[in-house]
Design a protein around this motif. Sequence first.
Motif, short mmCIF file in Angstrom:
data_model
loop_
_atom_site.label_atom_id
_atom_site.label_comp_id
_atom_site.label_asym_id
_atom_site.label_seq_id
_atom_site.Cartn_x
_atom_site.Cartn_y
_atom_site.Cartn_z
N LEU A 94 63.49 53.33 26.71
CA LEU A 94 62.93 53.10 25.61
C LEU A 94 61.92 51.89 25.83
O LEU A 94 61.19 51.70 24.81
N ASN A 95 61.80 51.32 26.63
CA ASN A 95 60.62 50.28 26.84
C ASN A 95 60.55 49.28 25.85
O ASN A 95 59.43 48.69 25.30
N ALA A 96 61.71 48.74 25.43
CA ALA A 96 62.04 47.75 24.31
C ALA A 96 61.33 46.39 24.62
O ALA A 96 60.96 45.55 23.79
N TYR A 97 61.41 46.14 25.87
CA TYR A 97 61.21 44.98 26.40
C TYR A 97 60.11 44.35 27.30
O TYR A 97 59.72 45.67 27.97
N ILE A 98 59.54 43.49 27.24
CA ILE A 98 58.10 42.94 28.16
C ILE A 98 58.60 42.41 29.33
O ILE A 98 58.41 42.35 30.27
N THR A 99 59.58 41.24 28.88
CA THR A 99 59.97 40.21 29.77
C THR A 99 61.61 40.14 29.57
O THR A 99 61.98 39.90 28.41
N LEU A 100 62.35 40.32 30.70
CA LEU A 100 63.75 39.94 30.37
C LEU A 100 64.08 38.35 30.94
O LEU A 100 63.49 38.02 31.79
N ASN A 101 65.17 37.70 30.30
CA ASN A 101 65.38 36.18 30.58
C ASN A 101 66.69 36.00 31.28
O ASN A 101 67.72 35.31 30.86
N LYS A 102 66.98 36.99 32.20
CA LYS A 102 68.34 37.36 32.94
C LYS A 102 69.04 35.89 33.43
O LYS A 102 70.02 35.56 32.79
N GLU A 103 68.21 35.49 34.43
CA GLU A 103 68.47 34.28 35.01
C GLU A 103 69.17 33.31 33.97
O GLU A 103 70.17 32.57 34.07
N GLU A 104 68.19 32.98 33.14
CA GLU A 104 68.29 31.74 32.26
C GLU A 104 69.24 31.77 31.34
O GLU A 104 70.50 31.16 30.87
N ALA A 105 69.50 33.24 30.84
CA ALA A 105 70.47 33.70 29.94
C ALA A 105 71.98 33.54 30.53
O ALA A 105 72.87 33.12 29.92
N PRO B 157 56.96 51.48 23.25
CA PRO B 157 58.53 51.59 23.20
C PRO B 157 58.77 52.94 22.48
O PRO B 157 57.89 53.65 21.67
N LEU B 158 59.99 53.48 22.69
CA LEU B 158 60.27 54.77 22.30
C LEU B 158 61.55 54.73 21.09
O LEU B 158 62.24 53.76 21.16
N ASN B 159 61.42 55.60 20.28
CA ASN B 159 62.13 55.69 19.06
C ASN B 159 63.72 56.20 19.70
O ASN B 159 63.58 57.44 20.05
N PRO B 160 64.81 55.15 19.59
CA PRO B 160 66.03 55.79 19.93
C PRO B 160 66.44 57.11 19.31
O PRO B 160 67.38 57.79 19.81
N TRP B 161 66.05 57.56 18.09
CA TRP B 161 66.46 58.59 17.49
C TRP B 161 65.95 59.84 18.00
O TRP B 161 66.30 61.06 17.75
N ASN B 162 64.57 59.56 18.76
CA ASN B 162 63.93 60.79 18.97
C ASN B 162 62.97 60.12 20.27
O ASN B 162 61.93 59.76 19.44
N LYS B 163 63.10 60.14 21.26
CA LYS B 163 61.99 59.43 22.15
C LYS B 163 60.69 60.07 22.30
O LYS B 163 59.54 59.52 22.62
#
Lengths: 100, 473, 482
Positions: free
Chosen positions: C39-50, C136-142
């Motif tokens: 879906l490409n909703a994110y540019i950056t994930l904050n995994k470590e810090e989160a 990003p793609l629409n989750p209802w229809n990519k």
Amino acid sequence: MDDRLSKEEVLHVAELARIAISESELEKYQIQLKQIMDSVDKIKEVEVNDEKMLIANWSEPTKLREDTAGEMLNPKEVIGNAPRHSGNYIEVPVVIGEES
Amino acid sequence: MSNYIPTIGVEVHVELKTKTKIFSNSTNGYGEMANSLTNVIDLGYPGTLPTLNEEVINLAIKAATVLNCKIRREMHFDRKNYFYPDNPKNYQITQSRTPIGYDGYVEVEVNGVKKKIEIEEMHIEEDTCKSTHRGTKTLLDFNRAGVPLIEIVTKPCMTSGDEAKAYLEKLRELLFYCDVSDCKIEEGSMRADANVSIRKNESDPFGTKAEIKNIGSITNVAISINKEIERQSKLYDNGETFKPQTRRYDDKLGDTVLMRVKETGNDYRYFPEPDIPFVYVTDEMIENVVKTIPMLPDERRTIYIEKGVPEVNANKIVQNRSLSDYFNTLLDENTNFKIASNLLLGDIAAYLNKEEKLITDTTLTKERFVELIKNMEDNTLTSKNLKDILNKVLEETSSISEIIKASGIENITDDSAIREVIKKVIEENPGSVEDYKTGHDRAIKFLMGQVMKASRGSANPKIAMDILMEELK
Amino acid sequence: MKYLNKSVLELHELLKDKKIKPIDLVEEAFANIEENKELNAYITLNKEEAIKQAKELENKEVDNVLFGMPIAIKDNIVTKDLLTTCASHMLENFTPIYDATVIEKIKSKNMIIIGKTNMDEFAMGSTSRTSYFGSPLNPWNKERISGGSSGGSAVTIAARDLPFALGSDTGGSIRQPSSYCGIVGMKPTYGRVSRYGLIAFASSMDQIGPMTKNVYENALLLNAIVGKDNKDLTSANKEAEDFTRLIGKDIKDMKIAVPKYFMSDIVSNEVKLKIEETINLLKNAGAVVDYVDMKYLDQAVTLYQVIALGEASSNLARFDGIRYGFSAENPENIKDVYFKTRQEGFGTEVKRRIMVGAHILSGENAKVYYDKAMSVRAAMRDEFKRIYKDYDLIIGPTATTTAYAQTESLDDPLKSFLDDVLVNPANMAGLPGLNVPVGFDNSNMPIGMHIIGNDFDEARMYQLASYIEKELNLDLTPGGEK
């Protein structure tokens, strides 16, 4: 009515905006900017009773700040994000003359 | 060279004396380490927004007041858009549509003629950062970015370099006196640009304009304007024309040199600054500011002269603000202001210069100064003796009479001691006494001279004269 | 075990009772995002810090309803030490050195930032297709667009990755993608939420707002981010209030206006029908709903073009390759630094808009276009104020259609403006606007209703929206409840 802005007009706004445009882009912008400007031009036809202007929907007048110093950055932070720097200074290729 | 009528307008930028910058709370300072007085707002970081320093508005109101400007009660800011490396946001926040002050004037005197220099408008804006050119690089120091400025623009109402000079001197004096700015041209806290054109007749349209930028001193303003008038006159005499242009004054050449020819006007794309809502200047704000305006230089000069201070002294005192402020504290006293001014500008000024002190750094309280003046006035203390005790007068706290006593230089005011001396002089100079008695008034001067000589200058001259006359009867 | 499909109130109880830990929610959110990666909703994930933050929260008291909740942030809101790109090559490697005021606020609630969401470059667009990092793609229809510019935030909420997201709305950028993705999105009153740290597009219209699955949770997040901020002179001096307070109250006698222009031919029939159905629902509940004439609404797009692009051309001037961000390689002179940096650093849509903005403010144009626009803007606001003398709220569709194909109108420089024709007016007038889903079209794409409130009347908008939400009781999970 022309379907495009003149090359000069596009180059003038590109100069104002400091955006280099290639010869191939030029024609595309001539047409596209004109399309948007045709839409924008409709504003001229709108009639209003009042000359008053709304700059923004501010809810209150400016509240002035007390003249008291706060935290500042250290020079290392200032240059930290700068693509080019030298010592504590941010650097650019030499600037001759004045603002245009 | 034919005669032309010059038209001159002057634009002055003045840095305001605030603790912090105009749109951020970082320190407004000079001479600090590069890029040590900044924050993300001064650097134009994405997402940052301006706040507005209260003191900037107060100082601008103050400046507008002393420049006899009308003060706008509802104002906003505008963006002036241009790209330049010293302009962090690539727009400058300024006031274009609603300058805080307008329609003002200052009065100057040039060659004994008084003239009102009209001020078109005065607005608030932010300073740019400082660029230093090093070979192929330009280095940027943002400490100055966001320092508050006021820009004061005159009408094109001046006709000579001397008028412009007088205007700038007056402006500097006023703004310095009311603590709006340091007005140091050499540090850049006051910067002047002049627009110069000439024409043949009053009825002709204005001639082509040349702007002289960043003139380094007030003296050079007069020189550069006069040089520019001369240059333009020669061109016109030769039937030549020129394009509107920007020039600068070259100190070494002693002349203006071309910087650039102006293309069709700059396209600054002004529009109202949406990040700063309207600012309302209330009666209360103005009243509070007006209260802090000290007595201005012109009024000071007038009062001093009324009190008996010679004009040349009055002017000199006003040039030194701390001396003048001190002098003002004396104004309610019943004292001799002429002597006061001579003392301040003479021995005391010399002392202060040498010691690099202000008058307020010395121990010379108003009471002690009045006492000192009295002692000078009644000749208890001669100028010669004052020199001997000056350090004590300015560094110790005991009364002036105690200092005089302790130093043993007291004038002989004891009648009997003087009478002794006088009797001796009369005995020794029968010829002169005879001359006096037969109507030669000049003889009395000779006798007085002898008295002073015999007392080695310590006799109080006024008392001595009275006794001498008595003894000669 | 899946928790994030539960309501925030349920999660809060579980956290308070120590039945779950913040780390459970954080790990689940990252797992969801991984699952929905395309879906490409994110540019950056904050995994470590989160994850680090979630662990630290284990020893802290669960002191507010948002404690430990994962949240996604639109990538034009600056986050200290976390990349903030504005979906632009210009800021691809930009690490801010300060936090936006809203970020300080959500951090003070101990919410956990999961990542920075995809968007139109510098928020310029209505499809999120102008992102430097792909659409990003629409989750209802990519195959369909997410809408924009806050497309990534709308997508991650619609896809049920996590419960909360922040978006920003200059001309409809929260509401329109919320409509296309079937979620609740609020653009608060101008001044309600501090803009400090929101990378400016059009300063006189930009506003940050909450994007959530449902109305109640939207109000909860708004509670957390509002308030006077001394760093933003345009922020309003309003007392804190509980925006959930009117939720659940009945809407009998509520007076609602429907501007005829909002239901005119510019709106597709499917959308119009669904809005009419909803209007009938409101009438049946005892609300008074009138169709009204309003002047100037048809000028909204033109107005928006003049004002937003004029301001944008100035706001984006600071991206010059000198102090931060991208800078063209090996410049020969200062001209190169400017011209090449901005040529290479900005995408086509952004450059086009900046140039139009410069043209609009250039020379005499400033008077012809900009001053005139400010007058029309004043007249439009007066027109809204006239309606609010007699009505509590204004409603209509949020968008003229449902989400269209990713491939549609790619080269049309006007399409992105026209998509926002119904949502622009609220930005012009500074009024709050909210999208609430009201159904689906024949292709099962969500349709949203737009509610425009009077100044600072967000609580009443939530009241109406929650009534609609409760009565319609739609299944808003793409592909059905899991």
